[in-house]
Design a protein around this motif. Structure first.
Motif, PDB file in Angstrom:
ATOM      1  N   UNK A 171       0.835  -1.205   0.000  1.00  0.00           N
ATOM      2  CA  UNK A 171       0.000   0.000   0.000  1.00  0.00           C
ATOM      3  C   UNK A 171       0.867   1.251   0.000  1.00  0.00           C
ATOM      4  N   UNK A 172       1.904   1.266   0.823  1.00  0.00           N
ATOM      5  CA  UNK A 172       2.798   2.431   0.867  1.00  0.00           C
ATOM      6  C   UNK A 172       3.460   2.635  -0.490  1.00  0.00           C
ATOM      7  N   UNK A 173       3.916   1.566  -1.105  1.00  0.00           N
ATOM      8  CA  UNK A 173       4.536   1.676  -2.434  1.00  0.00           C
ATOM      9  C   UNK A 173       3.550   2.246  -3.446  1.00  0.00           C
ATOM     10  N   UNK A 174       2.301   1.793  -3.396  1.00  0.00           N
ATOM     11  CA  UNK A 174       1.279   2.289  -4.313  1.00  0.00           C
ATOM     12  C   UNK A 174       0.957   3.753  -4.044  1.00  0.00           C
ATOM     13  N   UNK A 175       0.912   4.144  -2.755  1.00  0.00           N
ATOM     14  CA  UNK A 175       0.661   5.547  -2.415  1.00  0.00           C
ATOM     15  C   UNK A 175       1.776   6.440  -2.938  1.00  0.00           C
TER      16      UNK A 175
END
Length: 143
Positions: free
Chosen positions: A92-96
């Protein structure tokens, strides 16, 4: 703009540091980073709420300001909790950071929507995110 760039650089650096220091499967390891991102997430949710519900009508936007803020707080908390609980924090952090909604974010969004509707977390997993967006009258995310 300088603050945004610094924030992105800091977030990217923290993600890389956590990758280097941490075993990949450990839940809650990235929770502090998620909590740092919460104010920005809450602001985006507030803006999405206003844009979706007010439809550009200024007087309606004014009257929806407080309700949207009240919704954004619990929604951002839910998203962070479900990100952490699902073990998908790194994804999720990578996608954000990439500014997109990917597979990990989609799972978390669906878990949170289910939770807010008092449904079991896995209830909406088979439903395409686009169908949920249409059902709630939300615009497609910018990716």
């Amino acid at each position: 703009m300088g603050q945004s760039l610094r924030g992105s650089t800091l977030a990217s650096g923290l993600v890389l540091l956590s990758l280097a220091l941490a075993p990949p499967a450990r839940a809650s390891l990235l929770r502090p980073l998620l909590m740092l991102m919460r104010p920005q997430l809450e602001q985006r949710l507030n803006q999405l709420c206003l844009r979706s519900l007010a439809g550009g009508v200024a007087s309606l936007e004014t009257s929806l300001q407080r309700p949207c803020q009240q919704l954004a707080g619990p929604a951002s908390t839910c998203l962070i909790n479900e990100t952490d609980a699902s073990g998908r924090s790194l994804g999720v952090i990578s996608e954000l950071i990439a500014g997109r909604i990917g597979d990990d974010s989609e799972v978390v969004i669906k878990r949170c929507v289910a939770k807010l509707l008092n449904l079991p977390p896995e209830t909406l997993q088979e439903l395409p995110l686009k169908d949920l967006q249409r059902r709630f009258g939300l615009p497609a995310p910018s990716s």
